[in-house]
Design an enzyme around this catalytic site. Structure first.
Site, PDB file in Angstrom:
ATOM      1  N   GLN A  10       0.797  -1.302   0.082  1.00 31.06           N
ATOM      2  CA  GLN A  10       0.008   0.003  -0.028  1.00 31.06           C
ATOM      3  C   GLN A  10       0.819   1.287  -0.089  1.00 31.06           C
ATOM      4  O   GLN A  10       1.962   1.241   0.781  1.00 31.06           O
ATOM      5  CB  GLN A  10      -0.914  -0.203   1.325  1.00 31.06           C
ATOM      6  CG  GLN A  10      -2.097   0.605   0.968  1.00 31.06           C
ATOM      7  CD  GLN A  10      -3.365   0.089   1.836  1.00 31.06           C
ATOM      8  OE1 GLN A  10      -3.549  -1.171   2.047  1.00 31.06           O
ATOM      9  NE2 GLN A  10      -4.114   0.910   2.562  1.00 31.06           N
ATOM     10  N   SER A  94       4.034  -6.519   2.883  1.00 33.04           N
ATOM     11  CA  SER A  94       2.575  -6.560   3.250  1.00 33.04           C
ATOM     12  C   SER A  94       1.519  -7.158   2.418  1.00 33.04           C
ATOM     13  O   SER A  94       1.725  -8.348   2.277  1.00 33.04           O
ATOM     14  CB  SER A  94       2.145  -5.110   3.778  1.00 33.04           C
ATOM     15  OG  SER A  94       0.709  -5.146   4.663  1.00 33.04           O
ATOM     16  N   LEU A  95       0.479  -6.429   1.605  1.00 29.24           N
ATOM     17  CA  LEU A  95      -0.462  -6.998   0.771  1.00 29.24           C
ATOM     18  C   LEU A  95       0.263  -7.830  -0.393  1.00 29.24           C
ATOM     19  O   LEU A  95       0.036  -8.448  -1.060  1.00 29.24           O
ATOM     20  CB  LEU A  95      -1.572  -6.034   0.285  1.00 29.24           C
ATOM     21  CG  LEU A  95      -0.793  -5.083  -0.648  1.00 29.24           C
ATOM     22  CD1 LEU A  95      -1.317  -5.382  -2.256  1.00 29.24           C
ATOM     23  CD2 LEU A  95      -1.624  -3.883  -0.520  1.00 29.24           C
ATOM     24  N   ARG A 119      -9.362  -8.904   3.416  1.00 31.49           N
ATOM     25  CA  ARG A 119      -8.451  -8.181   4.343  1.00 31.49           C
ATOM     26  C   ARG A 119      -8.484  -6.660   4.517  1.00 31.49           C
ATOM     27  O   ARG A 119      -8.315  -6.127   5.368  1.00 31.49           O
ATOM     28  CB  ARG A 119      -7.100  -8.593   3.890  1.00 31.49           C
ATOM     29  CG  ARG A 119      -5.802  -8.062   4.359  1.00 31.49           C
ATOM     30  CD  ARG A 119      -4.528  -8.816   3.834  1.00 31.49           C
ATOM     31  NE  ARG A 119      -3.187  -8.617   4.530  1.00 31.49           N
ATOM     32  CZ  ARG A 119      -2.648  -7.349   4.422  1.00 31.49           C
ATOM     33  NH1 ARG A 119      -2.920  -6.429   3.456  1.00 31.49           N
ATOM     34  NH2 ARG A 119      -1.442  -7.196   5.004  1.00 31.49           N
ATOM     35  N   HIS A 203      -0.640  -3.415  11.081  1.00 27.95           N
ATOM     36  CA  HIS A 203       0.389  -4.172  11.656  1.00 27.95           C
ATOM     37  C   HIS A 203       0.584  -3.909  13.065  1.00 27.95           C
ATOM     38  O   HIS A 203       1.864  -3.564  13.603  1.00 27.95           O
ATOM     39  CB  HIS A 203       1.555  -4.060  10.657  1.00 27.95           C
ATOM     40  CG  HIS A 203       1.344  -4.585   9.332  1.00 27.95           C
ATOM     41  ND1 HIS A 203       1.391  -5.787   8.775  1.00 27.95           N
ATOM     42  CD2 HIS A 203       1.306  -3.751   8.327  1.00 27.95           C
ATOM     43  CE1 HIS A 203       0.951  -6.044   7.660  1.00 27.95           C
ATOM     44  NE2 HIS A 203       1.056  -4.834   7.165  1.00 27.95           N
ATOM     45  N   GLN A 252       0.778 -12.179  10.026  1.00 27.52           N
ATOM     46  CA  GLN A 252       1.459 -10.743   9.334  1.00 27.52           C
ATOM     47  C   GLN A 252       0.342  -9.603   9.691  1.00 27.52           C
ATOM     48  O   GLN A 252       0.844  -8.691   9.527  1.00 27.52           O
ATOM     49  CB  GLN A 252       1.399 -11.072   7.770  1.00 27.52           C
ATOM     50  CG  GLN A 252       1.973 -10.096   7.029  1.00 27.52           C
ATOM     51  CD  GLN A 252       1.055  -9.572   5.645  1.00 27.52           C
ATOM     52  OE1 GLN A 252      -0.005  -9.171   5.706  1.00 27.52           O
ATOM     53  NE2 GLN A 252       1.663  -9.913   4.607  1.00 27.52           N
TER      54      GLN A 252
END
Length: 317
Positions: A10, A94-95, A119, A203, A252
């Site tokens: 992101q 991340s993603l 998500r 996170h 995660q």
């Protein structure tokens, strides 16, 4: 030249991303159509026409970035690039971990799109708007940032969320705690400490409801062993077992993205070039700040694709 393919997270999104690929390559167009069908909406319309504030909604941004990365991969494959031969590892920020897994054949594109929509929705809903925040602490190392976060918490949540590069750590948690962290960091010599324009505190432990949602969603999809090992965000180490992948994807959501360590691990294990597949050059910009000897290459236009294909063909001959 030993390559790892990396996939952005992101913050890399821009209105218009992927449109050139779709207009130029039928393989790319097919990926965007598959993502639209999986989500039951025209995500591509938002990606290519905006408005920007709709694209930056987490539930749209996450599958959109994955779609561009996978469209780029499909074009590379059509031009003869076999990921299992071209790359030693995959990794995603991340993603981007979902993009990496889809690129390596561990997840289908449709499942990756649906999972990222869940998500994004779950992460947005986990904390009411305005209650959480994230901030970048620039000029402190990871251990210093951890100390800042612990000092700033004062009974609230404040955690190191992203260890992005040397001297670039993001903290996440309750808004007041993150604001305290910015002030404490400046007192400890941080070059800058700035709140980030994000819609939720990713996170950190406040994301536990989203982790629970992902555990349920991930239990219902098929995960195969990837063609090459995934360097997992939460471990900064390689994994291939489908059940461990499932577990680490859940961890995660609340865990630290250990990107600096992941890149260092790849460099220590023979990788010389990190190829960023998708939109923007955020990960490429971090490469030399983490390991000076590493090369970063961003691949997101038709010209970039042709240059990488030529380079890989040259390396083989």
């Amino acid at each position: 030249m030993t390559i790892a393919f990396t996939f952005p997270g992101q913050g890399s999104q821009t209105v218009g991303m992927g449109k050139e690929l779709a207009n130029t390559f039928p393989e790319a167009r097919a990926v965007f159509e598959e993502v639209d069908a999986a989500l039951g909406q025209s995500l591509t319309k938002i990606m290519w026409e905006g408005p920007a504030d709709e694209l930056t909604l987490t539930a749209n941004t996450q599958p959109a970035l994955m779609a561009v990365s996978l469209a780029t991969m499909r074009v590379l494959e059509a031009k003869g690039v076999d990921l299992s031969k071209a790359a030693s590892f995959v990794a995603g920020h991340s993603l981007g971990e979902y993009s990496a897994l889809a690129a390596a054949g561990s997840l289908s594109i449709a499942d990756a799109a649906r999972l990222l929509r869940i998500r994004g929705d779950a992460m947005q809903k986990a904390v009411p708007v305005g209650e959480g925040a994230m901030a970048a602490l620039l000029g402190l190392d990871f251990d210093q940032a951890m100390e800042v976060a612990q000092e700033a918490a004062q009974g609230e949540v404040c955690q190191a969320a992203n260890d992005n590069a040397t001297g670039q750590v993001v903290v996440s948690g309750h808004k007041a705690a993150v604001e305290r962290a910015c002030e404490i960091a400046k007192g400890k010599g941080a070059r800058r400490a700035v709140l980030l324009p994000v819609s939720a505190p990713f996170h950190c432990s406040l994301m536990q409801p989203a982790a629970d949602a992902m555990a349920k969603a991930l239990a219902e999809v098929e995960i195969k062993a990837p063609a090459v090992p995934l360097i997992a965000n939460v471990l900064a180490a390689p994994i291939t077992d489908p059940e461990e992948i499932r577990t680490r994807l859940v961890e995660q959501v609340t865990g630290t993205v250990r990107w600096r360590e992941s890149v260092s691990w790849m460099a220590d294990n023979g990788v010389t070039t990190l190829v960023e597949i998708g939109t923007g050059k955020v990960l490429t910009g971090m490469v030399r700040r983490i390991v000076k000897s590493l090369e970063g290459v961003a691949v997101n236009t038709a010209e970039d694709i042709d240059a990488l294909v030529a380079r890989l063909e040259g390396a083989e001959s």
